[in-house]
Design an enzyme around this catalytic site. Sequence first.
Site, PDB file in Angstrom:
ATOM      1  N   ARG A 130       0.842  -1.198   0.000  1.00  0.00           N
ATOM      2  CA  ARG A 130       0.000   0.000   0.000  1.00  0.00           C
ATOM      3  C   ARG A 130       0.874   1.242   0.000  1.00  0.00           C
ATOM      4  NH1 ARG A 130      -4.472   3.213   2.053  1.00  0.00           N
ATOM      5  NH2 ARG A 130      -3.791   5.201   1.211  1.00  0.00           N
ATOM      6  N   ASN A 136       9.383  -9.310  18.586  1.00  0.00           N
ATOM      7  CA  ASN A 136       8.497 -10.342  19.134  1.00  0.00           C
ATOM      8  C   ASN A 136       9.045 -11.732  18.848  1.00  0.00           C
ATOM      9  OD1 ASN A 136       6.114 -10.780  20.564  1.00  0.00           O
ATOM     10  ND2 ASN A 136       5.005  -9.363  19.221  1.00  0.00           N
ATOM     11  N   SER A 140      -2.302  -6.393  21.548  1.00  0.00           N
ATOM     12  CA  SER A 140      -1.559  -5.317  20.874  1.00  0.00           C
ATOM     13  C   SER A 140      -1.578  -5.519  19.359  1.00  0.00           C
ATOM     14  CB  SER A 140      -0.103  -5.316  21.347  1.00  0.00           C
ATOM     15  OG  SER A 140      -0.044  -5.140  22.735  1.00  0.00           O
ATOM     16  N   THR A 180      -3.324  -3.059  16.520  1.00  0.00           N
ATOM     17  CA  THR A 180      -2.586  -2.573  15.348  1.00  0.00           C
ATOM     18  C   THR A 180      -3.372  -2.865  14.080  1.00  0.00           C
ATOM     19  OG1 THR A 180      -0.523  -3.037  16.518  1.00  0.00           O
ATOM     20  CG2 THR A 180      -0.364  -2.706  14.138  1.00  0.00           C
ATOM     21  N   THR A 221       2.835  -2.937  23.776  1.00  0.00           N
ATOM     22  CA  THR A 221       3.979  -3.761  23.367  1.00  0.00           C
ATOM     23  C   THR A 221       5.259  -3.278  24.038  1.00  0.00           C
ATOM     24  OG1 THR A 221       2.977  -4.213  21.219  1.00  0.00           O
ATOM     25  CG2 THR A 221       5.346  -4.480  21.369  1.00  0.00           C
ATOM     26  N   THR A 229       9.523  -7.881  30.018  1.00  0.00           N
ATOM     27  CA  THR A 229      10.089  -9.182  29.612  1.00  0.00           C
ATOM     28  C   THR A 229      11.605  -9.177  29.745  1.00  0.00           C
ATOM     29  OG1 THR A 229       8.298  -9.444  28.009  1.00  0.00           O
ATOM     30  CG2 THR A 229      10.241 -10.832  27.708  1.00  0.00           C
ATOM     31  N   GLU A 243      10.624   8.680  17.774  1.00  0.00           N
ATOM     32  CA  GLU A 243      10.022   7.664  16.908  1.00  0.00           C
ATOM     33  C   GLU A 243      11.009   7.155  15.859  1.00  0.00           C
ATOM     34  OE1 GLU A 243       7.465   5.201  14.542  1.00  0.00           O
ATOM     35  OE2 GLU A 243       7.566   5.750  16.650  1.00  0.00           O
ATOM     36  N   SER A 297      24.176  -5.874  14.382  1.00  0.00           N
ATOM     37  CA  SER A 297      25.213  -6.373  15.303  1.00  0.00           C
ATOM     38  C   SER A 297      25.227  -7.884  15.327  1.00  0.00           C
ATOM     39  CB  SER A 297      24.952  -5.823  16.709  1.00  0.00           C
ATOM     40  OG  SER A 297      25.185  -4.443  16.746  1.00  0.00           O
ATOM     41  N   SER A 351      30.967  -0.573  24.596  1.00  0.00           N
ATOM     42  CA  SER A 351      30.774   0.742  23.958  1.00  0.00           C
ATOM     43  C   SER A 351      29.517   0.721  23.090  1.00  0.00           C
ATOM     44  CB  SER A 351      31.997   1.111  23.119  1.00  0.00           C
ATOM     45  OG  SER A 351      32.131   0.229  22.026  1.00  0.00           O
ATOM     46  N   THR A 388      26.458   6.999  17.036  1.00  0.00           N
ATOM     47  CA  THR A 388      26.150   6.250  15.811  1.00  0.00           C
ATOM     48  C   THR A 388      27.439   5.852  15.099  1.00  0.00           C
ATOM     49  OG1 THR A 388      24.210   7.683  15.637  1.00  0.00           O
ATOM     50  CG2 THR A 388      24.701   6.294  13.741  1.00  0.00           C
TER      51      THR A 388
END
Length: 670
Positions: A81, A134, A155, A159, A214, A221, A296, A309, A325, A369
């Site tokens: 979409r 998840n 959740s 959505t 979530t 968790t 966000e 990573s 680090s 970064t």
Amino acid sequence: MPDRPAIWNFLLGRLSLSSLPLHNSIVVGTFIVVSIGALGVLSLITYYRKWGYLWSEWFTSVDHKKLGIMYMVLATVMLFRGFADAIMMRSQQAIAFGSNMGYLPPHHYDQVFSAHGVAMIFFVAMAYIVGLMNFAMPMQIGARDVAFPFLNNLSFWLTVSGVVLFMTSLFVGDFSHAGWLGMPPVSELKQSPGPGVDYYIWGLQLSGVGTLLTGINFVVTILKMRAPGMSLMKMPMFTWTSLCTSGLIVVAFPILTATLFLLSLDRYIGTHFFTNGFGGNVMMYVNLIWIWGHPEVYILILPLFGVYSEIVSTFSGKRLFGYSSMVYATAAIMLLSYLVWLHHFFTMGSGADVNSFFALTTMLISIPTGVKIFNWLFTMYRGRVRFDVPMLWTMGFLFTFTIGGMSGVMLSVAPADFLLHNSLFLIAHFHNVIIGGVVFGVFAGINYWFPKAFGFRLDAFWGKVSFWFWQIGFWVAFAPLYVLGLMGVTRRLSHFEDPSLQIWFIIAAFGAFLILLGILAFVVQIYVSIRRRDELAVGNDPWDGRTLEWSTSSPPPPYNFAFIPKVHEREAWDDMKKHGYQRPLEGFNDIHMPKSTSTGVVIGVLATVFGFAMVWYIWWLAILTFVALIGTAIWHTFNYDREGYVKANEVGEFEQHIGNWEPKAQGATS
Ligand SMILES: [Cu+2]
């Protein structure tokens, strides 16, 4: 309200036949295509009698792995979409010059770029990162599921409810014209009296609540359900980035909810929070929405930094360089992401002092970064690097994202931003970091964890085809926008006068076409892999992984681990392999696993109808569904049977029959 007997306005609010865009041939055509597609899928499920299976094994499941996979499917559908909107914009801008107004009138074009941003951020990128977290995170920490499995299911369906409302706006009424952030005064009732902005508000409010739940679920968790011995500084990097992302979600999403709530008060009961005049303050909305908006974008990228990573250390056959680090860099990015929001509107006129502060904090983010990028490069240095598809996407990321980051630093120079603000340079920049960072990371993660989820690898040939079309397509599509932006061309225009600009838009449109081929190659990759699944079948550890998810079978059992692993080292699975780990085949116990439940689906449906009723002012239906929704939640609280168990003999049976489970220790030749 439509001019008709009051009873109809009571029953249907402002909904009427004229709400259907029957005059718009593009929308009618889309409706026909989408309906045929949907009917096709529904009849296939019916023909193969899969409704029962889908309902009991997937829709009502509280299993984090299945919910993860459903988020990935949802995001992929919405990618189509969102990308259809992209193709519409590119093709319109490639032809709409001089006397040719193109095929999208301005009010339709405004809806398309607003919908494109909303779809890609909320229903594609967010769904993909929640899907990956998840699926993998609970296994990485040695847990059998998330802290609140039912909440996880709920959740997901909230959505879906946001997605359904968003998609409904395509065919009943219209969508917002106010951009993906719903900027006032355009989003206020005076400028947008139609249902579009209300669809925007309720679609995001419902899915936003799902996201917030979530975030809470994942924070609890990771802090409370790690395997014994897994201290924080022994957690896999993907788990660290999931924790920071979830922390960002918990703090940022309530700001979005509150801001949209205030906007809806302006629209429903005539308050003046963000109106022009009557004491309203448009810039307060802009500040609030970006106080959510900038965190966000880091909510989107951090989980993928974690994916990279995992992939870099696995495919270099080496421990991740600079683990500590990396952790501190992730935490620094999380904190700094709250201190930069004003760089989105340096042009507001808040003065050199304020702008300098936000310019500096923005530049600061490039340091942690950069630390990450160097750590990935040092991990590869002297490693035995294997360029399987996940690693290919990672290399594409390192090249593309780094350049995107640099153009971000250019924009953080406030004086330069006064020229580049809201130009196509900005458009090129954020697509550079979101496509090069988030999208590439999602495809890397899918190619990396797909074998774990389904027991067979994805076809490498079509994986590479998809990658190269995306990689080259991205630059052909967005490099021209950098050039056009430097020439001062503004974003969000559906028509141009200057013919000398057209060639750049034509090149950009061709780039979008190449990306489309990349997306289609991904679909072919999935299809070919399913056809070749026996050939591509793998054991538990196809990539010689290093973290605990690779210690489970592929696909993993519902309970993940017959015995919760004991962790002694970072990269616990690599450590277990080095110490000659043997999988136990006896001594199994009953394992407590919460049962499936339909409450999440029911609340999702009620929430969708409630949202629709609020959009169309059908107040009786809104009250009815709201009460039913609350009632269902209360009923569930007192009636949900949490006492589900996988019996010891079932565990034993599963563990006995796990397929080719051959752990490979580091350095062992395959
Ligand atoms: Cu920002």
